[in-house]
Write a protein that holds these residues in place. Structure first.
Motif, mmCIF file in Angstrom:
data_model
loop_
_atom_site.group_PDB
_atom_site.id
_atom_site.type_symbol
_atom_site.label_atom_id
_atom_site.label_comp_id
_atom_site.label_asym_id
_atom_site.label_seq_id
_atom_site.Cartn_x
_atom_site.Cartn_y
_atom_site.Cartn_z
ATOM 1 N N SER A 88 0.804 -1.227 0.000
ATOM 2 C CA SER A 88 0.000 0.000 0.000
ATOM 3 C C SER A 88 0.837 1.277 0.000
ATOM 4 O O SER A 88 0.329 2.341 -0.319
ATOM 5 N N SER A 89 2.110 1.183 0.390
ATOM 6 C CA SER A 89 2.993 2.359 0.410
ATOM 7 C C SER A 89 4.432 1.875 0.448
ATOM 8 O O SER A 89 4.684 0.675 0.657
ATOM 9 N N GLY A 90 5.356 2.794 0.297
ATOM 10 C CA GLY A 90 6.767 2.442 0.433
ATOM 11 C C GLY A 90 7.074 1.982 1.849
ATOM 12 O O GLY A 90 7.817 1.023 2.065
ATOM 13 N N MET A 91 6.487 2.677 2.838
ATOM 14 C CA MET A 91 6.726 2.277 4.222
ATOM 15 C C MET A 91 6.174 0.871 4.481
ATOM 16 O O MET A 91 6.783 0.091 5.220
ATOM 17 N N ALA A 92 5.030 0.555 3.877
ATOM 18 C CA ALA A 92 4.468 -0.791 4.040
ATOM 19 C C ALA A 92 5.395 -1.836 3.421
ATOM 20 O O ALA A 92 5.481 -2.969 3.924
ATOM 21 N N VAL A 114 18.999 7.266 5.566
ATOM 22 C CA VAL A 114 17.802 6.699 4.939
ATOM 23 C C VAL A 114 16.649 7.678 5.111
ATOM 24 O O VAL A 114 16.721 8.604 5.927
ATOM 25 N N PHE A 115 15.615 7.447 4.346
ATOM 26 C CA PHE A 115 14.377 8.205 4.450
ATOM 27 C C PHE A 115 13.998 8.325 5.933
ATOM 28 O O PHE A 115 14.045 7.335 6.669
ATOM 29 N N GLY A 116 13.625 9.536 6.384
ATOM 30 C CA GLY A 116 13.397 9.797 7.810
ATOM 31 C C GLY A 116 12.439 8.817 8.468
ATOM 32 O O GLY A 116 12.675 8.342 9.586
ATOM 33 N N LEU A 157 19.881 -0.274 3.193
ATOM 34 C CA LEU A 157 20.449 0.996 2.724
ATOM 35 C C LEU A 157 19.685 1.549 1.524
ATOM 36 O O LEU A 157 18.929 0.846 0.857
ATOM 37 N N GLU A 158 19.926 2.837 1.294
ATOM 38 C CA GLU A 158 19.456 3.537 0.092
ATOM 39 C C GLU A 158 20.676 4.073 -0.622
ATOM 40 O O GLU A 158 21.521 4.679 0.027
ATOM 41 N N THR A 159 20.771 3.908 -1.915
ATOM 42 C CA THR A 159 21.870 4.516 -2.654
ATOM 43 C C THR A 159 21.384 4.915 -4.042
ATOM 44 O O THR A 159 20.723 4.109 -4.685
ATOM 45 N N VAL A 186 18.014 -3.221 -0.451
ATOM 46 C CA VAL A 186 18.303 -1.903 -1.027
ATOM 47 C C VAL A 186 16.986 -1.206 -1.369
ATOM 48 O O VAL A 186 16.170 -1.744 -2.119
ATOM 49 N N ASP A 187 16.788 -0.033 -0.803
ATOM 50 C CA ASP A 187 15.653 0.820 -1.186
ATOM 51 C C ASP A 187 16.075 1.519 -2.486
ATOM 52 O O ASP A 187 16.930 2.396 -2.487
ATOM 53 N N ASN A 188 15.475 1.066 -3.602
ATOM 54 C CA ASN A 188 15.924 1.518 -4.932
ATOM 55 C C ASN A 188 15.076 2.665 -5.477
ATOM 56 O O ASN A 188 14.957 2.854 -6.678
ATOM 57 N N CYS A 189 14.492 3.406 -4.554
ATOM 58 C CA CYS A 189 13.545 4.467 -4.905
ATOM 59 C C CYS A 189 14.165 5.571 -5.775
ATOM 60 O O CYS A 189 13.547 6.054 -6.705
ATOM 61 N N PHE A 190 15.391 5.960 -5.477
ATOM 62 C CA PHE A 190 15.982 7.104 -6.175
ATOM 63 C C PHE A 190 16.391 6.790 -7.601
ATOM 64 O O PHE A 190 16.299 7.649 -8.469
ATOM 65 N N CYS A 191 16.885 5.588 -7.848
ATOM 66 C CA CYS A 191 17.344 5.246 -9.193
ATOM 67 C C CYS A 191 16.270 4.530 -10.003
ATOM 68 O O CYS A 191 16.197 4.711 -11.218
ATOM 69 N N HIS A 208 10.730 -0.536 -3.048
ATOM 70 C CA HIS A 208 10.358 0.752 -3.630
ATOM 71 C C HIS A 208 9.261 1.465 -2.876
ATOM 72 O O HIS A 208 8.327 0.834 -2.389
ATOM 73 N N SER A 209 9.351 2.782 -2.895
ATOM 74 C CA SER A 209 8.175 3.617 -2.743
ATOM 75 C C SER A 209 7.722 3.899 -4.173
ATOM 76 O O SER A 209 8.351 4.677 -4.891
ATOM 77 N N ALA A 210 6.646 3.246 -4.610
ATOM 78 C CA ALA A 210 6.146 3.464 -5.975
ATOM 79 C C ALA A 210 5.588 4.870 -6.140
ATOM 80 O O ALA A 210 5.409 5.368 -7.249
ATOM 81 N N THR A 211 5.324 5.496 -4.983
ATOM 82 C CA THR A 211 4.823 6.874 -4.921
ATOM 83 C C THR A 211 5.709 7.859 -5.678
ATOM 84 O O THR A 211 5.237 8.892 -6.143
ATOM 85 N N LYS A 212 6.977 7.531 -5.792
ATOM 86 C CA LYS A 212 7.947 8.474 -6.353
ATOM 87 C C LYS A 212 8.058 8.285 -7.866
ATOM 88 O O LYS A 212 7.091 8.473 -8.569
ATOM 89 N N PHE A 213 9.222 7.865 -8.344
ATOM 90 C CA PHE A 213 9.433 7.852 -9.793
ATOM 91 C C PHE A 213 8.606 6.792 -10.533
ATOM 92 O O PHE A 213 8.336 6.941 -11.713
ATOM 93 N N CYS A 220 -0.375 8.749 -6.716
ATOM 94 C CA CYS A 220 -0.810 7.659 -5.838
ATOM 95 C C CYS A 220 0.287 7.261 -4.852
ATOM 96 O O CYS A 220 1.463 7.436 -5.131
ATOM 97 N N ILE A 221 -0.133 6.659 -3.753
ATOM 98 C CA ILE A 221 0.800 6.095 -2.772
ATOM 99 C C ILE A 221 0.852 4.575 -2.982
ATOM 100 O O ILE A 221 -0.193 3.928 -3.101
ATOM 101 N N GLY A 222 2.060 4.030 -3.024
ATOM 102 C CA GLY A 222 2.201 2.581 -3.176
ATOM 103 C C GLY A 222 3.637 2.164 -2.950
ATOM 104 O O GLY A 222 4.533 3.001 -2.820
ATOM 105 N N GLY A 223 3.844 0.853 -2.887
ATOM 106 C CA GLY A 223 5.192 0.343 -2.692
ATOM 107 C C GLY A 223 5.328 -1.049 -3.263
ATOM 108 O O GLY A 223 4.336 -1.644 -3.728
#
Ligand SMILES: *Cc1c(COP(=O)(O)O)cnc(C)c1O
Length: 397
Positions: A88-92, A114-116, A157-159, A186-191, A208-213, A220-223
Motif C-alpha cells: 500500500s505504500s513504500g513504508m508498508a 535513509v528516508f526519515g 540501505l538507500e543509494t 536496497v531501497d531503490n527508490c531514487f534510481c 520501492h516507494s512506488a509513490t515516487k518515480f 498515488c501512494i504505493g510500494g
C-alpha cells in the motif's frame, strides 16, 4: 492473458511495456482495472481448491487481484527479480520486509542516510518487538563490518542517499552481508530499475516507494518488494495476513508509470546534471551534491553501478537558514514540498522538513546543514528551472 515466456533477451524499455500484460476476452489494448474485492467460483469444490492453495487463482483482493498482479509481474521483470509483492505504500514495503524476514532478537544494520520515516520505523517501532537496529555511515563499509554481531540478519540501505547523494558499493555490501548470513535490502527508490538493478549486483531485495518515480506524476501512494521467490513468499504471507495491500486503481496508475519510466529517468537525469553544472558556477552557491559531477567523491562508483545519475540533487548556499529559505521562497513555479519523483520539480529545506525530526547532533552528522536545499528536478524546461532558482540566488551574491 498473454505472457511473454522468455524475457531474458528483452531490454528494460520493452519489458516495461510488454510484461504483466492483461488482456481479457474484450480485447482491450489498455490494461483493465479489476475493481472487485472478491471472486466467484464455479463450484464449492473449486472454492475449496482455491482456498487450500491446490488450485492457483484469485480468492480475495487483499492478496490476489489481476491488476495488482500485472504491476507486480512488470516490476519484477524490470528489476530482474523472480517475484514482486506490491504494497500500500513504500513504508508498508519496508515494514512487510522486516516483519516477514526478522524476528525478536535479530539485529539490523542500517545506513544513517535513509528516508526519515524508515529511521523511525526501525528505531521506534521494530525495536518494540525486539529487533535492534544499529545506524552507520552509508559510505564507510568498515563501520558496517564493525557493527556485525552473531544476531545480524539484515543490512538496509538507500543509494544514492537523500539528500546528499552519497553512494554505497552494492556488490561489496552484498558480499559482506552474505559472509555473515545477513540479507542485503536496497531501497531503490531514487534510481529505479531504469538506472540501477541492485539484485544483479548481489542484493537480496530491492524495494520501492512506488509513490515516487514509478508513478512519476505524484498521483498515488504505493510500494513494492522484489526478490527471489522463497523470500517473497514470506513477504506475501505477511501481506496476506496483515493487509497493507496495493489498490487495483493505484496498481493501474503505476503500470502506466512503468511504461514511461526509462524515458523519464533519462530526462530527469539529463536536466539534473545540467542544473548541477550550472549551480556549481553560481557565486551564491557554496557546494553542490550530485553524483554526476566529477567532483563528487563517489562519481566513479555511481558511474559503474548506475546507468545515469538520477533526478535529485542538493546544494548549500552561502549563509544559513535565512538565505536558504529566501532562495526557496523566491521561486515562482518550483513546488515547495517534501515529495520527489514527480514530473513537476520540487524544492525543499531538509533541515526543517524531511529531516526536521533529527536531533541537531544527528543532523550535523548527516550533513543536513541549515543552508542546504534539495531539488528533485522535474520535466519542465531546464532553462526555466535555472531561471526560477536564479531569482533568489542573484539576490544573495
Ligand atoms: C518516500 C520514500 C519512502 C516511503 O514511501 P511512501 O510511499 O511515502 O510510504 C521510502 N524510501 C524512500 C527512499 C522514499 O523516498
Amino acid at each position: 492473458m498473454d505472457q511473454l515466456d522468455d524475457l531474458s533477451s528483452l531490454h528494460l524499455e520493452t519489458l516495461a511495456l510488454r510484461t504483466g500484460q492483461l488482456r481479457t476476452d474484450e480485447g482491450a489494448h489498455g490494461e483493465p482495472i479489476f475493481t472487485t474485492s472478491s471472486y466467484v467460483f464455479k463450484s464449492a469444490e473449486q472454492a475449496a481448491a482455491r482456498f487450500s492453495g491446490q488450485e492457483p487463482g484469485n480468492i480475495y483482493s487483499r492478496f490476489t487481484n489481476p491488476t495488482v498482479r500485472a504491476f507486480e509481474q512488470r516490476l519484477a521483470a524490470m528489476e530482474g527479480a523472480e517475484r514482486c509483492v506490491a504494497t500500500s505504500s513504500g513504508m508498508a514495503a519496508i515494514l512487510a520486509t522486516a516483519m516477514a524476514l526478522l524476528q525478536s532478537g535479530d539485529e539490523v544494520i542500517c545506513s544513517r542516510s535513509v528516508f526519515g520515516t524508515t529511521n523511525v520505523l526501525f528505531e521506534k517501532y521494530l525495536k518494540k518487538f525486539g529487533v535492534k537496529t544499529t545506524f552507520v555511515s552509508l559510505t564507510d563499509i568498515t563501520q558496517w563490518q564493525a557493527a556485525i554481531t552473531t544476531n545480524t540478519r539484515m543490512f538496509f540501505l538507500e543509494t544514492p542517499s537523500n539528500p546528499l547523494c552519497e553512494v554505497a558499493d552494492i556488490a561489496k555490501m552484498a558480499e559482506l552481508a552474505h559472509k555473515h548470513d545477513a540479507l542485503l535490502v536496497v531501497d531503490n527508490c531514487f534510481c529505479t530499475p531504469a538506472l540501477q538493478r541492485p539484485l544483479e549486483m548481489g542484493a537480496d531485495i530491492a524495494l520501492h516507494s512506488a509513490t515516487k518515480f514509478l508513478d512519476g506524476q505524484g498521483r498515488c501512494i504505493g510500494g513494492a518488494v522484489c526478490g527471489r521467490s522463497e523470500l517473497m513468499e514470506e513477504v506475501f504471507g505477511f501481506l496476506r495476513s496483515a493487509g497493507p495491500t496495493m489498490s487495483p486503481f493505484n496498481a493501474w496508475v503505476f503500470l502506466k508509470g512503468l511504461e514511461t519510466l526509462s524515458l523519464r529517468m533519462q530526462a530527469h537525469s539529463a536536466s539534473a546534471l545540467r542544473l548541477a553544472d550550472w549551480l556549481e558556477q553560481q557565486p551564491a552557491v557554496e557546494k553542490v551534491f550530485y553524483t554526476g559531477l566529477p567532483t563528487h567523491p563517489q562519481h566513479l562508483l555511481a558511474r559503474a553501478q548506475q546507468s545515469a545519475f538520477g533526478g535529485v540533487l542538493s546544494f548549500r548556499v552561502k549563509g544559513g537558514r535565512k538565505e536558504a529559505w529566501s532562495v526557496i521562497d523566491a521561486t515562482r513555479f518550483l513546488s515547495i514540498t517534501g515529495n520527489l519523483g514527480d514530473a513537476k520539480s520540487t524544492i525543499t529545506h531538509p533541515a526543517t522538513t524531511t529531516h526536521g525530526r533529527l536531533s541537531d547532533e544527528a543532523k550535523a552528522e548527516a550533513g543536513i546543514t541549515e543552508n542546504l536545499i534539495r531539488v528533485a528536478v522535474g520535466l519542465e524546461h531546464i532553462d526555466d528551472i535555472k531561471a526560477d532558482l536564479n531569482r533568489g540566488l542573484t539576490k544573495l551574491s
